[in-house]
Write a protein that holds these residues in place. Sequence first.
Motif, mmCIF file in Angstrom:
data_model
loop_
_atom_site.group_PDB
_atom_site.id
_atom_site.type_symbol
_atom_site.label_atom_id
_atom_site.label_comp_id
_atom_site.label_asym_id
_atom_site.label_seq_id
_atom_site.Cartn_x
_atom_site.Cartn_y
_atom_site.Cartn_z
ATOM 1 N N HIS A 97 -3.380 10.103 -14.278
ATOM 2 C CA HIS A 97 -2.821 9.775 -15.589
ATOM 3 C C HIS A 97 -2.702 11.008 -16.475
ATOM 4 C CE1 HIS A 97 -3.471 5.770 -14.159
ATOM 5 N NE2 HIS A 97 -3.120 5.214 -15.296
ATOM 6 N N GLY A 98 -2.805 12.180 -15.853
ATOM 7 C CA GLY A 98 -2.625 13.423 -16.594
ATOM 8 C C GLY A 98 -3.843 13.896 -17.353
ATOM 9 N N THR A 99 -4.951 13.177 -17.269
ATOM 10 C CA THR A 99 -6.167 13.557 -17.985
ATOM 11 C C THR A 99 -7.377 12.990 -17.257
ATOM 12 O OG1 THR A 99 -7.387 13.323 -20.086
ATOM 13 C CG2 THR A 99 -5.941 11.510 -19.456
ATOM 14 N N HIS A 100 -8.535 13.640 -17.476
ATOM 15 C CA HIS A 100 -9.798 13.156 -16.929
ATOM 16 C C HIS A 100 -10.552 12.299 -17.940
ATOM 17 C CE1 HIS A 100 -9.434 15.816 -13.405
ATOM 18 N NE2 HIS A 100 -9.041 16.751 -14.243
ATOM 19 N N GLU A 101 -9.968 12.101 -19.093
ATOM 20 C CA GLU A 101 -10.617 11.341 -20.153
ATOM 21 C C GLU A 101 -10.929 9.917 -19.692
ATOM 22 O OE1 GLU A 101 -9.803 10.067 -24.813
ATOM 23 O OE2 GLU A 101 -8.147 10.617 -23.498
ATOM 24 N N LEU A 102 -12.047 9.392 -20.174
ATOM 25 C CA LEU A 102 -12.477 8.016 -19.901
ATOM 26 C C LEU A 102 -12.703 7.747 -18.412
ATOM 27 C CD1 LEU A 102 -10.140 6.087 -22.386
ATOM 28 C CD2 LEU A 102 -12.491 6.872 -22.764
ATOM 29 N N GLY A 103 -12.983 8.794 -17.661
ATOM 30 C CA GLY A 103 -13.299 8.626 -16.247
ATOM 31 C C GLY A 103 -12.131 8.220 -15.381
ATOM 32 N N GLN A 104 -10.885 8.474 -15.837
ATOM 33 C CA GLN A 104 -9.725 7.962 -15.119
ATOM 34 C C GLN A 104 -9.044 9.001 -14.224
ATOM 35 O OE1 GLN A 104 -6.603 6.672 -17.822
ATOM 36 N NE2 GLN A 104 -7.286 8.109 -19.387
ATOM 37 N N ALA B 265 -15.586 3.784 -26.809
ATOM 38 C CA ALA B 265 -15.326 4.162 -25.408
ATOM 39 C C ALA B 265 -13.937 3.755 -24.930
ATOM 40 C CB ALA B 265 -16.391 3.572 -24.491
ATOM 41 N N GLY B 266 -12.928 3.963 -25.779
ATOM 42 C CA GLY B 266 -11.556 3.680 -25.372
ATOM 43 C C GLY B 266 -11.173 2.222 -25.387
ATOM 44 N N ARG B 267 -11.931 1.384 -26.106
ATOM 45 C CA ARG B 267 -11.683 -0.065 -26.079
ATOM 46 C C ARG B 267 -10.270 -0.422 -26.499
ATOM 47 N NH1 ARG B 267 -15.757 -3.544 -29.476
ATOM 48 N NH2 ARG B 267 -17.093 -2.852 -27.763
ATOM 49 N N PHE B 268 -9.741 0.257 -27.521
ATOM 50 C CA PHE B 268 -8.422 -0.119 -28.031
ATOM 51 C C PHE B 268 -7.297 0.472 -27.188
ATOM 52 C CE2 PHE B 268 -11.387 -0.355 -31.586
ATOM 53 C CZ PHE B 268 -11.188 -1.668 -31.980
ATOM 54 N N LEU C 24 -12.599 3.873 -10.718
ATOM 55 C CA LEU C 24 -14.044 3.960 -10.549
ATOM 56 C C LEU C 24 -14.575 5.143 -11.337
ATOM 57 C CD1 LEU C 24 -14.688 3.351 -6.724
ATOM 58 C CD2 LEU C 24 -14.657 1.676 -8.588
ATOM 59 N N MET C 25 -15.811 5.021 -11.802
ATOM 60 C CA MET C 25 -16.439 6.095 -12.568
ATOM 61 C C MET C 25 -17.938 6.107 -12.283
ATOM 62 S SD MET C 25 -15.805 4.284 -16.251
ATOM 63 C CE MET C 25 -16.489 2.641 -16.598
ATOM 64 N N ASP C 26 -18.621 7.167 -12.709
ATOM 65 C CA ASP C 26 -20.034 7.328 -12.355
ATOM 66 C C ASP C 26 -20.990 6.943 -13.471
ATOM 67 O OD1 ASP C 26 -19.650 9.425 -14.096
ATOM 68 O OD2 ASP C 26 -20.366 10.990 -12.731
ATOM 69 N N ARG C 27 -20.466 6.415 -14.570
ATOM 70 C CA ARG C 27 -21.305 5.918 -15.656
ATOM 71 C C ARG C 27 -20.694 4.646 -16.219
ATOM 72 N NH1 ARG C 27 -23.740 11.006 -19.166
ATOM 73 N NH2 ARG C 27 -24.482 12.228 -17.378
ATOM 74 N N ARG C 28 -21.507 3.836 -16.865
ATOM 75 C CA ARG C 28 -21.011 2.550 -17.359
ATOM 76 C C ARG C 28 -20.101 2.708 -18.563
ATOM 77 N NH1 ARG C 28 -25.973 -0.885 -19.667
ATOM 78 N NH2 ARG C 28 -24.228 -2.167 -20.367
ATOM 79 N N ARG C 29 -20.278 3.778 -19.330
ATOM 80 C CA ARG C 29 -19.450 4.010 -20.509
ATOM 81 C C ARG C 29 -18.372 5.040 -20.187
ATOM 82 N NH1 ARG C 29 -21.183 1.715 -25.097
ATOM 83 N NH2 ARG C 29 -23.316 0.893 -25.154
ATOM 84 N N PRO C 30 -17.114 4.660 -20.244
ATOM 85 C CA PRO C 30 -16.037 5.591 -19.879
ATOM 86 C C PRO C 30 -16.026 6.874 -20.694
ATOM 87 C CG PRO C 30 -15.202 3.350 -20.084
ATOM 88 C CD PRO C 30 -16.609 3.323 -20.611
ATOM 89 N N VAL C 31 -16.505 6.828 -21.932
ATOM 90 C CA VAL C 31 -16.419 7.992 -22.805
ATOM 91 C C VAL C 31 -17.186 9.188 -22.247
ATOM 92 C CG1 VAL C 31 -18.417 7.404 -24.236
ATOM 93 C CG2 VAL C 31 -16.505 8.688 -25.232
ATOM 94 N N ALA C 32 -18.225 8.946 -21.417
ATOM 95 C CA ALA C 32 -19.014 10.045 -20.857
ATOM 96 C C ALA C 32 -18.986 10.046 -19.333
ATOM 97 C CB ALA C 32 -20.458 9.957 -21.343
ATOM 98 N N ALA C 33 -18.026 9.347 -18.749
ATOM 99 C CA ALA C 33 -17.999 9.177 -17.291
ATOM 100 C C ALA C 33 -17.057 10.162 -16.611
ATOM 101 C CB ALA C 33 -17.578 7.753 -16.943
ATOM 102 N N ALA C 34 -17.335 10.412 -15.345
ATOM 103 C CA ALA C 34 -16.429 11.165 -14.476
ATOM 104 C C ALA C 34 -15.828 10.200 -13.470
ATOM 105 C CB ALA C 34 -17.177 12.284 -13.755
ATOM 106 N N GLY C 35 -14.574 10.409 -13.122
ATOM 107 C CA GLY C 35 -13.905 9.526 -12.182
ATOM 108 C C GLY C 35 -14.378 9.712 -10.758
ATOM 109 N N LEU C 36 -14.295 8.641 -9.977
ATOM 110 C CA LEU C 36 -14.679 8.674 -8.563
ATOM 111 C C LEU C 36 -13.517 8.190 -7.701
ATOM 112 C CD1 LEU C 36 -18.238 7.057 -8.795
ATOM 113 C CD2 LEU C 36 -17.676 9.493 -8.687
ATOM 114 N N PRO C 37 -13.300 8.808 -6.545
ATOM 115 C CA PRO C 37 -12.204 8.352 -5.659
ATOM 116 C C PRO C 37 -12.561 7.036 -4.977
ATOM 117 C CG PRO C 37 -13.453 10.110 -4.625
ATOM 118 C CD PRO C 37 -13.990 9.991 -6.022
#
Length: 284
Positions: free
Chosen positions: A81-88, A174-177, A235-248
């Motif tokens: 999606h062009g960014t690593h933000e929110l674990g995506q 955490a990106g809710r909106f 998929l991400m490595d933490r429950r809150r997307p704001v501090a998460a890293a994405g996982l394949p």
Amino acid sequence: MHRTLARFRTLFVLLGLALAFSTPLHGRSALSMAGMAMVVGGLLLFFVSGTAPGREPVVLRSPVRGRWVPVNSPADKIPSHGTHELGQTYAIDLVHVPEGAAEWQPLRKGPLASRPESFPSFGQEITAPADGVVVQASGWQRDHWSRNSWPAFLYLVVEGVLFRALLSYFTLSAGRFVAGNSVVLDLGDGVYAFLAHMRRGSVRVRKGDRVRAGDVLGEVGNSGNSSEPHLHFHLMDRRRPVAAAGLPFAFRYESGGEVRTGVPGGRRPFVPVTEEKVGGDQAA
């Protein structure tokens, strides 16, 4: 070090904005300049992955059933999606295109906007990709009309960046909106599944619920920063997307007459292969 810093990109932006726009309170231009530097640094970190290289994909069950088209797939580019933000980093968007339907197009000449109910994806069931525990579920945001014409898409970009993203920042949500109605599942071993843009009122689970792979979580909607009804999944490595890293991730699917385990891409239609069908294939 840079991967650790990337987890705090949102904090850098927020603190930077606070320093930069509070000059009337502290009266120090040096603090304002430091704030702007933090904002710029935080924004640059949106393009830095927090995921260690070489991690093997987590093999899951597809969160949808039927015939779909993959959009913004990690099979085509990373970050998808062009960014690593929110674990995506490895996120995928899935659009339902039934057999015999017209080829999916990202933008239409008209109409300017359409009701979400007019899209095949709207109301399609979303299922759990693995056994897990619900750690977050929300379903109150409305399903808006489509933004998949050129004028409406430009509005989507402005709304998503200037309204939804900033509102998510300033409410620390955490990106809710941006995600709209969503569910987060704890799949164990530090893996969390994020499913977004769900239909208002369709979410069938609550925080603390245990689900099994294939259980229905809700329905596809058009809530949040979405151009048309579709499922956003990652998929991400933490429950809150704001501090998460994405996982394949990977799942079994059929496309072009071949069954694969991986991630569909190239906007080529695919049909997920269920566990039952996989068993049948092996017996044959």
